[in-house]
Every structure is written in structure tokens, then in C-alpha cells.
Scaffold this active site. Structure first.
Site, PDB file in Angstrom:
ATOM      1  N   ASP A   6      51.107  43.884  38.856  1.00  8.79           N
ATOM      2  CA  ASP A   6      50.187  43.542  37.773  1.00  8.79           C
ATOM      3  C   ASP A   6      50.939  43.640  36.457  1.00  8.79           C
ATOM      4  OD1 ASP A   6      47.793  43.391  35.988  1.00  8.79           O
ATOM      5  OD2 ASP A   6      46.709  43.732  37.862  1.00  8.79           O
ATOM      6  N   SER A  23      39.285  36.786  35.938  1.00  7.51           N
ATOM      7  CA  SER A  23      38.134  36.987  36.825  1.00  7.51           C
ATOM      8  C   SER A  23      36.823  36.546  36.197  1.00  7.51           C
ATOM      9  CB  SER A  23      38.035  38.460  37.231  1.00  7.51           C
ATOM     10  OG  SER A  23      37.862  39.283  36.090  1.00  7.51           O
ATOM     11  N   TYR A  78      36.212  28.500  35.588  1.00  6.55           N
ATOM     12  CA  TYR A  78      36.597  29.548  36.531  1.00  6.55           C
ATOM     13  C   TYR A  78      36.299  29.110  37.957  1.00  6.55           C
ATOM     14  CZ  TYR A  78      36.161  33.963  39.104  1.00  6.55           C
ATOM     15  OH  TYR A  78      36.257  34.964  40.047  1.00  6.55           O
ATOM     16  N   SER A 122      35.731  32.810  45.042  1.00 10.59           N
ATOM     17  CA  SER A 122      34.522  33.342  44.433  1.00 10.59           C
ATOM     18  C   SER A 122      33.311  32.499  44.802  1.00 10.59           C
ATOM     19  CB  SER A 122      34.688  33.349  42.904  1.00 10.59           C
ATOM     20  OG  SER A 122      33.465  33.563  42.247  1.00 10.59           O
ATOM     21  N   ASN A 123      32.146  33.111  44.695  1.00 11.60           N
ATOM     22  CA  ASN A 123      30.919  32.332  44.874  1.00 11.60           C
ATOM     23  C   ASN A 123      30.784  31.247  43.813  1.00 11.60           C
ATOM     24  OD1 ASN A 123      30.429  34.186  42.803  1.00 11.60           O
ATOM     25  ND2 ASN A 123      28.389  34.705  43.470  1.00 11.60           N
ATOM     26  N   SER A 179      30.501  39.835  44.628  1.00  9.36           N
ATOM     27  CA  SER A 179      30.817  40.756  43.539  1.00  9.36           C
ATOM     28  C   SER A 179      31.214  42.082  44.155  1.00  9.36           C
ATOM     29  CB  SER A 179      29.623  40.945  42.602  1.00  9.36           C
ATOM     30  OG  SER A 179      28.469  41.362  43.328  1.00  9.36           O
TER      31      SER A 179
END
Length: 274
Positions: free
Chosen positions: A34, A77, A142, A113-114, A171
Site C-alpha cells: 500500500d 473505493s 467507480y 463491487s455491487n 460492503s
């Protein structure tokens, strides 16, 4: 037998921080990458802390050396400008996959992601839930980036034979409370998250898979069939927290009708903390 070495990108983020203690185990080394500061390895903790960006080809090439699998969590994110989203989420994922391919890494797990299917209706899946491989209908830049990540994963499997599992995460927080009533639908508990990643790491020859990353919540609208086929078993349920959210207003209108919830009406290209 040599230790299994797993590279986690974005390891200082929310999900990476939750997974660090949960994915530690005997016979495994976690390589944590990171740009943000990370705690140093504790005594006896088999981790290798690296500082670098997923957009840096040299840093990624070095990070992938000697790695058995990559869990790619790195990237923005939340909604951001198109330029930042393209650079970090899309180009960054390409950099990660290319570094993994060049290093001979055979398995990559990509965090989607959803929001890649945010404009699909919440009732589309019926009793069994929205299929994990439902075609993209992103709700934001996103969401577009996550749809692109899914496509890149498919490409690298088809072209190079890599095992690529893409997880459409709902989530993942310590509890569903930060998202209010919506969290009762989308929550992936940290412990279930670790169970899911373990299943993805262990599944024999999965090829290319799209799966949902959620717990078996009472109000779940996502199919778990695809994740369970890899060996995932959810043991948690967001409904445990329902009483604590009883006084919070439930989503209405578009936020209730579509998978992406409030992302479906949030301004495009502007960072938001939804």
C-alpha cells in the site's frame, strides 16, 4: 514445503486491514502492499510490508516476485474523478494483472463491487438472489471501473490461463451499522470475508469466476450459489444488528429500487463518503 506467499494490494484500506489478522495462518506469508503507512510486522507475524502503488509497474513487478496468489484490493473505493478512477482503478488493475502474469502467478482474486451492477433492480434475482454473473449496469464512474476490472480478469484468464476470481463485494465493515438499513442487505462480515478469500485461494482450478461477496443476510438480494460452489460457507447474518437500526429510515425511491442504492443518484465524478 515452502510457505504460501499471498500478495494483498491495498492492504492498508478498510478490507485489507480487516483481512490482515484473519488471513494469517501457519505456512503462509502475507505480502502487504500500500502507499499508506502500515503497522510493522509483530513478533512472529509472517508478513512482508511493502510501500508502493498499483500504478507503478516496477513496484508491482517486485511485489509479485515469488508470489503464489494475489488478492487485489487496491484502488479508489468510492466515486472519484474520471481521471483518478481511470488511473488507479482501471490502469492500476491492468498493471497488477500484467505483473502477476509476468511473474507466473497462477491465481488472482479481484475485488469488484455491487456498483458494477448498481442499476440492476433489487428484485431482479427473485427468491434465489441476483446471479453473480449478471451483466454490468454500473451506477457511477467507480462502478464502471469495477466492470472494467471484471472484464480485465476475464481477458487474463482467457488469454493466459490464469485462475481469476472476481468478488462483487457488497460492503465489508466490522458491522453493517455505518451503512444504516442498507447494510442489512449488503454486509459481508469480516469473518465471512476471510472465509470467502480462503475459499477463493483453495478452490482447485476455478478458471474465471464471478461471485458475490456478502454474508447470508436475512435481507440478502444476492445469490450465494456461485460462492458456495467454491467452498464458501457464510456463518454470519446482518440481521443481528437490525434492532440497532430500527430508528434509522429505510431507503426509499431509487435508493430502494436499485442495487446501487444512493450511488445511483450521487453526482458523477465527485468523491462521496456514501
Amino acid at each position: 514445503m515452502a510457505d504460501q506467499r499471498v500478495l494483498i494490494t491495498g492492504s492498508a484500506g478498510v478490507v485489507g486491514t480487516l483481512m490482515r489478522p484473519r488471513l494469517r495462518r501457519e505456512g503462509r506469508v502475507l505480502r502487504l502492499l500500500d502507499l499508506a503507512p502500515q503497522p510493522a510486522a509483530e513478533p512472529g507475524e509472517a508478513v512482508e510490508v511493502r510501500t508502493g502503488s498499483v500504478t507503478d509497474a516496477e513496484a508491482m513487478a517486485s511485489a509479485c516476485e515469488g508470489v503464489d496468489a494475489v488478492i487485489h484490493l487496491g484502488g479508489h473505493s468510492r466515486e472519484n474523478s474520471w481521471e483518478a478512477t481511470l488511473d488507479v482503478n482501471i490502469d492500476g488493475t491492468h498493471t497488477v494483472l500484467e505483473a502477476a502474469r509476468a511473474a507466473g502467478v497462477s491465481r488472482v482474486i479481484l475485488a469488484s463491487s455491487n456498483h458494477s451492477v448498481g442499476f440492476r433492480r433489487t428484485d431482479e434475482g427473485g427468491a434465489t438472489g441476483l446471479p453473480a454473473d449478471s451483466p454490468p449496469r454500473p451506477d457511477t464512474y467507480y462502478g464502471v471501473s469495477k466492470a472494467a476490472i471484471e472484464a480485465l480478469g476475464s481477458l487474463y484468464h482467457s488469454r493466459f490461463g490464469m485462475d481469476v476470481i472476481v468478488i462483487r463485494i457488497g460492503s465489508c465493515f466490522e458491522t453493517p451499522l455505518p451503512l444504516g438499513p442498507r447494510g442489512l442487505t449488503t454486509w459481508l462480515s469480516p469473518d465471512d470475508g476471510a472465509r470467502l478469500f480462503e475459499a477463493c485461494l483453495a478452490a482447485p482450478s476455478p478458471g474465471y469466476r464471478l461471485i458475490w461477496g456478502v454474508s447470508d443476510n436475512t435481507r440478502r438480494i444476492y445469490s450465494l450459489t456461485e460462492a458456495e460452489a467454491l467452498g464458501y460457507k457464510s456463518l454470519d447474518n446482518a440481521e443481528t444488528y437490525a434492532e440497532q437500526l430500527a430508528d434509522r429510515p429505510a431507503p426509499t425511491g431509487i435508493a430502494a429500487e436499485y442495487v446501487g442504492g444512493p450511488f445511483c443518484t450521487a453526482p458523477l465524478g465527485e468523491f462521496n463518503p456514501l
